[in-house]
Design a protein around this motif. Structure first.
Motif, PDB file in Angstrom:
ATOM      1  N   GLN A   1       8.770  -9.357   6.540  1.00 13.20           N
ATOM      2  CA  GLN A   1       8.758  -9.129   5.101  1.00 13.20           C
ATOM      3  C   GLN A   1       9.060  -7.669   4.764  1.00 13.20           C
ATOM      4  O   GLN A   1       9.816  -7.386   3.824  1.00 13.20           O
ATOM      5  N   ILE A   2       8.505  -6.755   5.532  1.00 10.84           N
ATOM      6  CA  ILE A   2       8.784  -5.332   5.327  1.00 10.84           C
ATOM      7  C   ILE A   2      10.267  -5.052   5.564  1.00 10.84           C
ATOM      8  O   ILE A   2      10.898  -4.300   4.812  1.00 10.84           O
ATOM      9  N   LEU A   3      10.822  -5.662   6.598  1.00  7.15           N
ATOM     10  CA  LEU A   3      12.245  -5.497   6.874  1.00  7.15           C
ATOM     11  C   LEU A   3      13.081  -6.012   5.709  1.00  7.15           C
ATOM     12  O   LEU A   3      14.069  -5.387   5.310  1.00  7.15           O
ATOM     13  N   TYR A   4      12.677  -7.144   5.139  1.00  9.14           N
ATOM     14  CA  TYR A   4      13.371  -7.708   3.970  1.00  9.14           C
ATOM     15  C   TYR A   4      13.309  -6.732   2.793  1.00  9.14           C
ATOM     16  O   TYR A   4      14.325  -6.499   2.113  1.00  9.14           O
ATOM     17  N   LEU A   5      12.144  -6.144   2.548  1.00  8.80           N
ATOM     18  CA  LEU A   5      11.991  -5.213   1.428  1.00  8.80           C
ATOM     19  C   LEU A   5      12.840  -3.962   1.623  1.00  8.80           C
ATOM     20  O   LEU A   5      13.478  -3.475   0.691  1.00  8.80           O
ATOM     21  N   ILE A   6      12.841  -3.447   2.853  1.00  7.13           N
ATOM     22  CA  ILE A   6      13.644  -2.253   3.139  1.00  7.13           C
ATOM     23  C   ILE A   6      15.126  -2.544   2.955  1.00  7.13           C
ATOM     24  O   ILE A   6      15.870  -1.743   2.380  1.00  7.13           O
ATOM     25  N   SER A   7      15.574  -3.711   3.412  1.00  6.66           N
ATOM     26  CA  SER A   7      16.989  -4.063   3.272  1.00  6.66           C
ATOM     27  C   SER A   7      17.362  -4.291   1.813  1.00  6.66           C
ATOM     28  O   SER A   7      18.491  -4.049   1.410  1.00  6.66           O
ATOM     29  N   SER A   8      16.408  -4.747   0.994  1.00 15.57           N
ATOM     30  CA  SER A   8      16.676  -4.955  -0.433  1.00 15.57           C
ATOM     31  C   SER A   8      16.788  -3.638  -1.179  1.00 15.57           C
ATOM     32  O   SER A   8      17.625  -3.486  -2.070  1.00 15.57           O
ATOM     33  N   ALA A   9      15.929  -2.679  -0.795  1.00  9.64           N
ATOM     34  CA  ALA A   9      15.924  -1.381  -1.473  1.00  9.64           C
ATOM     35  C   ALA A   9      16.908  -0.399  -0.849  1.00  9.64           C
ATOM     36  O   ALA A   9      17.216   0.628  -1.436  1.00  9.64           O
ATOM     37  N   ARG A  10      17.370  -0.725   0.374  1.00  8.57           N
ATOM     38  CA  ARG A  10      18.296   0.118   1.143  1.00  8.57           C
ATOM     39  C   ARG A  10      17.643   1.391   1.681  1.00  8.57           C
ATOM     40  O   ARG A  10      18.026   1.890   2.721  1.00  8.57           O
ATOM     41  N   ASP A  11      16.680   1.912   0.961  1.00  9.31           N
ATOM     42  CA  ASP A  11      15.998   3.124   1.390  1.00  9.31           C
ATOM     43  C   ASP A  11      14.631   3.140   0.711  1.00  9.31           C
ATOM     44  O   ASP A  11      14.559   2.982  -0.506  1.00  9.31           O
ATOM     45  N   ILE A  12      13.559   3.294   1.483  1.00  4.27           N
ATOM     46  CA  ILE A  12      12.224   3.189   0.903  1.00  4.27           C
ATOM     47  C   ILE A  12      11.256   4.117   1.628  1.00  4.27           C
ATOM     48  O   ILE A  12      11.425   4.392   2.822  1.00  4.27           O
ATOM     49  N   ASP A  13      10.260   4.609   0.913  1.00  7.63           N
ATOM     50  CA  ASP A  13       9.275   5.498   1.519  1.00  7.63           C
ATOM     51  C   ASP A  13       8.016   4.720   1.883  1.00  7.63           C
ATOM     52  O   ASP A  13       7.740   3.644   1.337  1.00  7.63           O
ATOM     53  N   VAL A  14       7.247   5.282   2.804  1.00  7.99           N
ATOM     54  CA  VAL A  14       6.053   4.614   3.307  1.00  7.99           C
ATOM     55  C   VAL A  14       5.034   4.397   2.192  1.00  7.99           C
ATOM     56  O   VAL A  14       4.405   3.337   2.120  1.00  7.99           O
ATOM     57  N   LYS A  15       4.881   5.357   1.301  1.00  8.42           N
ATOM     58  CA  LYS A  15       3.885   5.244   0.228  1.00  8.42           C
ATOM     59  C   LYS A  15       4.135   4.008  -0.636  1.00  8.42           C
ATOM     60  O   LYS A  15       3.201   3.301  -1.017  1.00  8.42           O
ATOM     61  N   THR A  16       5.402   3.733  -0.946  1.00  9.04           N
ATOM     62  CA  THR A  16       5.729   2.560  -1.759  1.00  9.04           C
ATOM     63  C   THR A  16       5.303   1.280  -1.062  1.00  9.04           C
ATOM     64  O   THR A  16       4.718   0.382  -1.684  1.00  9.04           O
ATOM     65  N   LEU A  17       5.566   1.193   0.238  1.00  8.43           N
ATOM     66  CA  LEU A  17       5.168   0.006   0.993  1.00  8.43           C
ATOM     67  C   LEU A  17       3.651  -0.128   1.059  1.00  8.43           C
ATOM     68  O   LEU A  17       3.108  -1.231   0.930  1.00  8.43           O
ATOM     69  N   VAL A  18       2.967   0.993   1.246  1.00  7.36           N
ATOM     70  CA  VAL A  18       1.500   0.961   1.293  1.00  7.36           C
ATOM     71  C   VAL A  18       0.940   0.485  -0.043  1.00  7.36           C
ATOM     72  O   VAL A  18       0.015  -0.339  -0.090  1.00  7.36           O
ATOM     73  N   ASP A  19       1.500   0.981  -1.142  1.00  5.61           N
ATOM     74  CA  ASP A  19       1.048   0.569  -2.481  1.00  5.61           C
ATOM     75  C   ASP A  19       1.283  -0.924  -2.705  1.00  5.61           C
ATOM     76  O   ASP A  19       0.440  -1.611  -3.295  1.00  5.61           O
ATOM     77  N   ILE A  20       2.437  -1.419  -2.252  1.00  2.00           N
ATOM     78  CA  ILE A  20       2.761  -2.840  -2.427  1.00  2.00           C
ATOM     79  C   ILE A  20       1.758  -3.720  -1.685  1.00  2.00           C
ATOM     80  O   ILE A  20       1.219  -4.688  -2.235  1.00  2.00           O
ATOM     81  N   TYR A  21       1.478  -3.370  -0.435  1.00  2.00           N
ATOM     82  CA  TYR A  21       0.633  -4.233   0.383  1.00  2.00           C
ATOM     83  C   TYR A  21      -0.858  -4.006   0.166  1.00  2.00           C
ATOM     84  O   TYR A  21      -1.680  -4.804   0.624  1.00  2.00           O
ATOM     85  N   GLU A  22      -1.199  -2.942  -0.538  1.00  2.92           N
ATOM     86  CA  GLU A  22      -2.597  -2.729  -0.903  1.00  2.92           C
ATOM     87  C   GLU A  22      -3.107  -3.899  -1.738  1.00  2.92           C
ATOM     88  O   GLU A  22      -4.252  -4.338  -1.596  1.00  2.92           O
ATOM     89  N   ALA A  23      -2.228  -4.427  -2.603  1.00  2.00           N
ATOM     90  CA  ALA A  23      -2.603  -5.551  -3.461  1.00  2.00           C
ATOM     91  C   ALA A  23      -2.776  -6.838  -2.669  1.00  2.00           C
ATOM     92  O   ALA A  23      -3.344  -7.810  -3.179  1.00  2.00           O
ATOM     93  N   ARG A  24      -2.290  -6.868  -1.424  1.00  2.00           N
ATOM     94  CA  ARG A  24      -2.449  -8.052  -0.569  1.00  2.00           C
ATOM     95  C   ARG A  24      -3.499  -7.815   0.519  1.00  2.00           C
ATOM     96  O   ARG A  24      -3.617  -8.587   1.469  1.00  2.00           O
ATOM     97  N   ASP A  25      -4.272  -6.730   0.347  1.00  2.00           N
ATOM     98  CA  ASP A  25      -5.348  -6.382   1.279  1.00  2.00           C
ATOM     99  C   ASP A  25      -4.848  -6.147   2.699  1.00  2.00           C
ATOM    100  O   ASP A  25      -5.509  -6.497   3.684  1.00  2.00           O
ATOM    101  N   VAL A  26      -3.645  -5.592   2.795  1.00  2.00           N
ATOM    102  CA  VAL A  26      -3.093  -5.205   4.093  1.00  2.00           C
ATOM    103  C   VAL A  26      -3.284  -3.699   4.232  1.00  2.00           C
ATOM    104  O   VAL A  26      -2.854  -2.931   3.366  1.00  2.00           O
TER     105      VAL A  26
END
Length: 269
Positions: free
Chosen positions: A7-32
């Motif tokens: 799923q993270i790979l899918y998100l990175i490929s969709s955004a083309r370029d992404i920072d770690v903080k954005t991913l952490v914020d996204i998955y915080e809502a899923r308790d990851v």
């Protein structure tokens, strides 16, 4: 590859370029936890699926793009007409390379191949490029043979296919998922869609949750052509129901939302 990594790979490929903080914020809502995200990024980078563009930012590599294309291509087979040609993979990897052999076997099963005889795997769909890439990555191409054709004796019937791919067990998986979709996920989504203003983050969390379910089904289901399926098969209708709901969620995320980029593949179709 773990589901969160896919799923993270899918998100990175969709955004083309992404920072770690954005991913952490996204998955915080899923308790990851943030550590799980960082560990996943490390594994994806180590395996060559992503690369660092600068400190704490990542982009997908050609290998990562190929993997995403393979995952996205499989559901399209639901609407495809089968030409009656069988595709076969045969291999005999030495015992000394057992780990490579097991990894290759696991890759074939995820693609949708079924075990016909010992070390002879078959699929109604043409995956030779994916198989060759998998064999090459594992360094076992010299021990792998690929062929295609039709059976002239003792061919496959729906009854035989049912056993080779264990469609009874897969049907139970679909029944459980359909019960969850209709009894829990869909009512919760309807309530969310009726809120004013729309909570785009909550919608995106539902998108990820359902997307993960679809990915799991896609990896489990060989997506056999109708000619090889039992008459009472529910997999196709359940899979299409999930896909349509995923599109509904994607299109409901406002265009100005920061999450809209991640669902662009769905909304563009």
């Amino acid at each position: 590859m773990l589901s969160v990594e896919k799923q993270i790979l899918y998100l990175i490929s969709s955004a083309r370029d992404i920072d770690v903080k954005t991913l952490v914020d996204i998955y915080e809502a899923r308790d990851v936890s943030p550590q799980i995200i960082r560990n996943s990024l490390s594994r994806l980078k180590k395996d060559g699926y992503i690369e660092s563009t600068e400190r704490s930012r990542y982009a997908v590599t050609p290998l990562g793009s190929e993997f995403i294309q393979t995952i996205n291509r499989k559901p399209l087979l639901i609407e495809k007409t089968w030409d009656g040609v069988w595709h076969m993979v045969m291999f005999e990897v030495p015992e000394a390379d057992r780990k490579k052999r097991d990894a290759f076997r696991g890759g074939l099963l995820q693609l949708g191949f079924g075990l016909l005889y010992k070390s002879v795997y078959i699929s109604p769909w043409d995956y030779k490029e994916d198989v060759l890439r998998l064999a090459d990555n594992l360094g076992i191409t010299d021990w792998v043979t690929i062929g295609e054709g039709t059976f002239v004796h003792n061919g496959l019937t729906p009854e035989k296919a049912r056993g080779i791919w264990d469609l009874d067990a897969l049907s139970e998986v679909y029944l459980t998922k359909r019960e969850w979709i209709r009894g829990h996920f869909s009512p919760s989504l309807e309530r969310l869609l009726q809120e004013e203003p729309l909570d785009d983050r909550a919608l995106f969390v539902r998108f990820l949750e359902l997307g993960e379910t679809i990915a799991e089904l896609g990896l489990s289901d060989p997506i056999l052509p109708e000619e090889l399926l039992p008459a009472e098969w529910i997999g196709r209708s359940c899979f299409l129901e999930c896909q349509q709901m995923l599109r509904t969620i994607a299109c409901s995320i406002p265009e100005h939302s920061v999450y809209r980029t991640f669902v662009s593949r769905i909304t563009a179709n």
